[in-house]
Design a protein around this motif. Structure first.
Motif, PDB file in Angstrom:
ATOM      1  N   ALA A  46       0.817  -1.209   0.000  1.00  0.00           N
ATOM      2  CA  ALA A  46       0.000   0.000   0.000  1.00  0.00           C
ATOM      3  C   ALA A  46       0.856   1.265   0.000  1.00  0.00           C
ATOM      4  N   ILE A  47       2.100   1.147   0.453  1.00  0.00           N
ATOM      5  CA  ILE A  47       2.970   2.328   0.553  1.00  0.00           C
ATOM      6  C   ILE A  47       4.359   1.996   0.040  1.00  0.00           C
ATOM      7  N   VAL A  48       5.124   3.054  -0.183  1.00  0.00           N
ATOM      8  CA  VAL A  48       6.573   2.932  -0.362  1.00  0.00           C
ATOM      9  C   VAL A  48       7.157   3.657   0.847  1.00  0.00           C
ATOM     10  N   LEU A  49       7.800   2.902   1.719  1.00  0.00           N
ATOM     11  CA  LEU A  49       8.364   3.461   2.947  1.00  0.00           C
ATOM     12  C   LEU A  49       9.786   3.917   2.660  1.00  0.00           C
ATOM     13  N   SER A  50      10.052   5.214   2.857  1.00  0.00           N
ATOM     14  CA  SER A  50      11.391   5.735   2.579  1.00  0.00           C
ATOM     15  C   SER A  50      12.249   5.852   3.840  1.00  0.00           C
ATOM     16  N   GLU A  66       8.568   7.920   7.134  1.00  0.00           N
ATOM     17  CA  GLU A  66       8.203   8.719   5.966  1.00  0.00           C
ATOM     18  C   GLU A  66       7.833   7.783   4.833  1.00  0.00           C
ATOM     19  N   THR A  67       6.827   8.182   4.108  1.00  0.00           N
ATOM     20  CA  THR A  67       6.432   7.425   2.931  1.00  0.00           C
ATOM     21  C   THR A  67       6.772   8.230   1.687  1.00  0.00           C
ATOM     22  N   ALA A  68       7.048   7.516   0.598  1.00  0.00           N
ATOM     23  CA  ALA A  68       7.282   8.183  -0.685  1.00  0.00           C
ATOM     24  C   ALA A  68       6.012   8.140  -1.536  1.00  0.00           C
ATOM     25  N   MET A  69       5.107   7.208  -1.176  1.00  0.00           N
ATOM     26  CA  MET A  69       3.859   7.051  -1.909  1.00  0.00           C
ATOM     27  C   MET A  69       2.866   6.358  -0.988  1.00  0.00           C
ATOM     28  N   GLU A  70       1.577   6.701  -1.102  1.00  0.00           N
ATOM     29  CA  GLU A  70       0.561   6.110  -0.242  1.00  0.00           C
ATOM     30  C   GLU A  70      -0.629   5.596  -1.049  1.00  0.00           C
ATOM     31  N   LEU A  71      -0.365   4.879  -2.117  1.00  0.00           N
ATOM     32  CA  LEU A  71      -1.442   4.297  -2.911  1.00  0.00           C
ATOM     33  C   LEU A  71      -2.166   3.245  -2.090  1.00  0.00           C
ATOM     34  N   GLN A  72      -3.449   3.270  -2.074  1.00  0.00           N
ATOM     35  CA  GLN A  72      -4.291   2.287  -1.383  1.00  0.00           C
ATOM     36  C   GLN A  72      -3.941   2.141   0.099  1.00  0.00           C
ATOM     37  N   ASN A  73      -3.455   3.205   0.721  1.00  0.00           N
ATOM     38  CA  ASN A  73      -3.079   3.142   2.138  1.00  0.00           C
ATOM     39  C   ASN A  73      -4.205   3.683   3.002  1.00  0.00           C
ATOM     40  N   LEU A  74      -4.643   2.865   3.947  1.00  0.00           N
ATOM     41  CA  LEU A  74      -5.677   3.277   4.885  1.00  0.00           C
ATOM     42  C   LEU A  74      -5.048   3.926   6.119  1.00  0.00           C
ATOM     43  N   GLY A  75      -3.923   3.364   6.573  1.00  0.00           N
ATOM     44  CA  GLY A  75      -3.265   3.913   7.749  1.00  0.00           C
ATOM     45  C   GLY A  75      -2.231   2.954   8.308  1.00  0.00           C
ATOM     46  N   PHE A  76      -1.847   3.211   9.586  1.00  0.00           N
ATOM     47  CA  PHE A  76      -0.729   2.492  10.199  1.00  0.00           C
ATOM     48  C   PHE A  76      -1.073   2.042  11.612  1.00  0.00           C
ATOM     49  N   ASN A  77      -0.400   0.986  12.034  1.00  0.00           N
ATOM     50  CA  ASN A  77      -0.372   0.553  13.429  1.00  0.00           C
ATOM     51  C   ASN A  77       1.088   0.477  13.838  1.00  0.00           C
ATOM     52  N   LEU A  78       1.363   0.844  15.085  1.00  0.00           N
ATOM     53  CA  LEU A  78       2.722   0.836  15.597  1.00  0.00           C
ATOM     54  C   LEU A  78       2.788  -0.114  16.788  1.00  0.00           C
ATOM     55  N   TYR A  79       3.812  -0.966  16.800  1.00  0.00           N
ATOM     56  CA  TYR A  79       3.970  -1.982  17.836  1.00  0.00           C
ATOM     57  C   TYR A  79       5.319  -1.815  18.526  1.00  0.00           C
ATOM     58  N   ARG A  80       5.342  -2.146  19.848  1.00  0.00           N
ATOM     59  CA  ARG A  80       6.578  -2.091  20.629  1.00  0.00           C
ATOM     60  C   ARG A  80       6.830  -3.457  21.260  1.00  0.00           C
ATOM     61  N   GLY A  81       8.105  -3.838  21.311  1.00  0.00           N
ATOM     62  CA  GLY A  81       8.509  -5.063  21.983  1.00  0.00           C
ATOM     63  C   GLY A  81       9.813  -4.820  22.716  1.00  0.00           C
ATOM     64  N   GLU A  82      10.153  -5.715  23.636  1.00  0.00           N
ATOM     65  CA  GLU A  82      11.406  -5.576  24.372  1.00  0.00           C
ATOM     66  C   GLU A  82      12.486  -6.492  23.826  1.00  0.00           C
ATOM     67  N   SER A  83      12.214  -7.143  22.683  1.00  0.00           N
ATOM     68  CA  SER A  83      13.239  -7.929  22.004  1.00  0.00           C
ATOM     69  C   SER A  83      12.987  -7.843  20.506  1.00  0.00           C
ATOM     70  N   PHE A  84      13.972  -8.258  19.740  1.00  0.00           N
ATOM     71  CA  PHE A  84      13.899  -8.197  18.284  1.00  0.00           C
ATOM     72  C   PHE A  84      12.727  -9.016  17.736  1.00  0.00           C
TER      73      PHE A  84
END
Length: 196
Positions: A46-50, A66-84
């Motif tokens: 849906a996006i090109v993430l730069s 930052e995105t370079a393009m947002e074709l067909q993008n509804l939005g984002f979710n952000l997640y956090r963890g304490e390990s890789f």
């Protein structure tokens, strides 16, 4: 519309202490020895993430992307963890809406994570959600929360009440000395000589 691709597949690689398996059910052949495979992605991204990064701030960790393009993008979710490898906790209660949905140009986003503990390293993953409901994960990126680096003293001194008491006491002593001089009762002590 599918997007054709060519990749080099390996049985497994270790990245950041995690074992990542190379597997694509749409590719032709196996993954032995890192051979080159052709395939097609059934869902375009849906996006090109730069850019996607995390940096410590005095009040938390700032995550930017930052995105370079947002074709067909509804939005984002952000997640956090304490390990890789997680486990991952979703930080946003509602989908972070795309700033330019359907655009051939991008946008900049940021999130300040204030729920961090100083001196602990956190990992973040970004999920972009397309208008068709498909999602793509990016990252993880990591940052170590800042600890206490300096202490600033805003002021130092006695309270107002203490200053008033000392000023009144000082004025009282001055008044007594002046009254004694005016009455003529102030005199320097005499020394007794050996002759007297």
């Amino acid at each position: 519309a599918a997007i054709p691709y060519r990749v080099r597949l390996y049985d497994a690689i270790t990245m950041g202490g995690a074992v990542i398996l190379a597997e694509d059910p749409d590719s032709v052949g196996g993954a032995s020895g890192g051979e080159v495979e052709d395939g097609a992605s059934p869902v375009p991204t849906a996006i090109v993430l730069s850019f996607f990064g995390a940096a410590p701030q005095s009040e938390g960790i700032r995550i930017t992307w930052e995105t370079a393009m947002e074709l067909q993008n509804l939005g984002f979710n952000l997640y956090r963890g304490e390990s890789f490898t997680g486990p991952w906790v979703k930080l946003n209660a509602a989908l972070i809406p795309a700033q330019n949905p359907g655009a051939t140009f991008g946008a900049s986003y940021e999130w300040l994570d204030t729920g961090v503990t100083p001196e602990v390293t956190y990992y973040y993953r970004l999920e972009d959600v397309s208008t068709g409901g498909a999602s793509t994960f990016h990252g993880p990126v990591s940052a170590t929360a800042a600890g206490v680096t300096a202490v600033r003293i805003a002021g130092f001194g006695a309270s107002h009440e203490s200053r008033v008491r000392s000023q009144v006491a000082g004025a009282g002593v001055t008044a007594l000395v002046l009254m004694g001089l005016m009455a003529g009762s102030w005199r320097a002590p005499r020394r007794e000589s050996a002759d007297s």
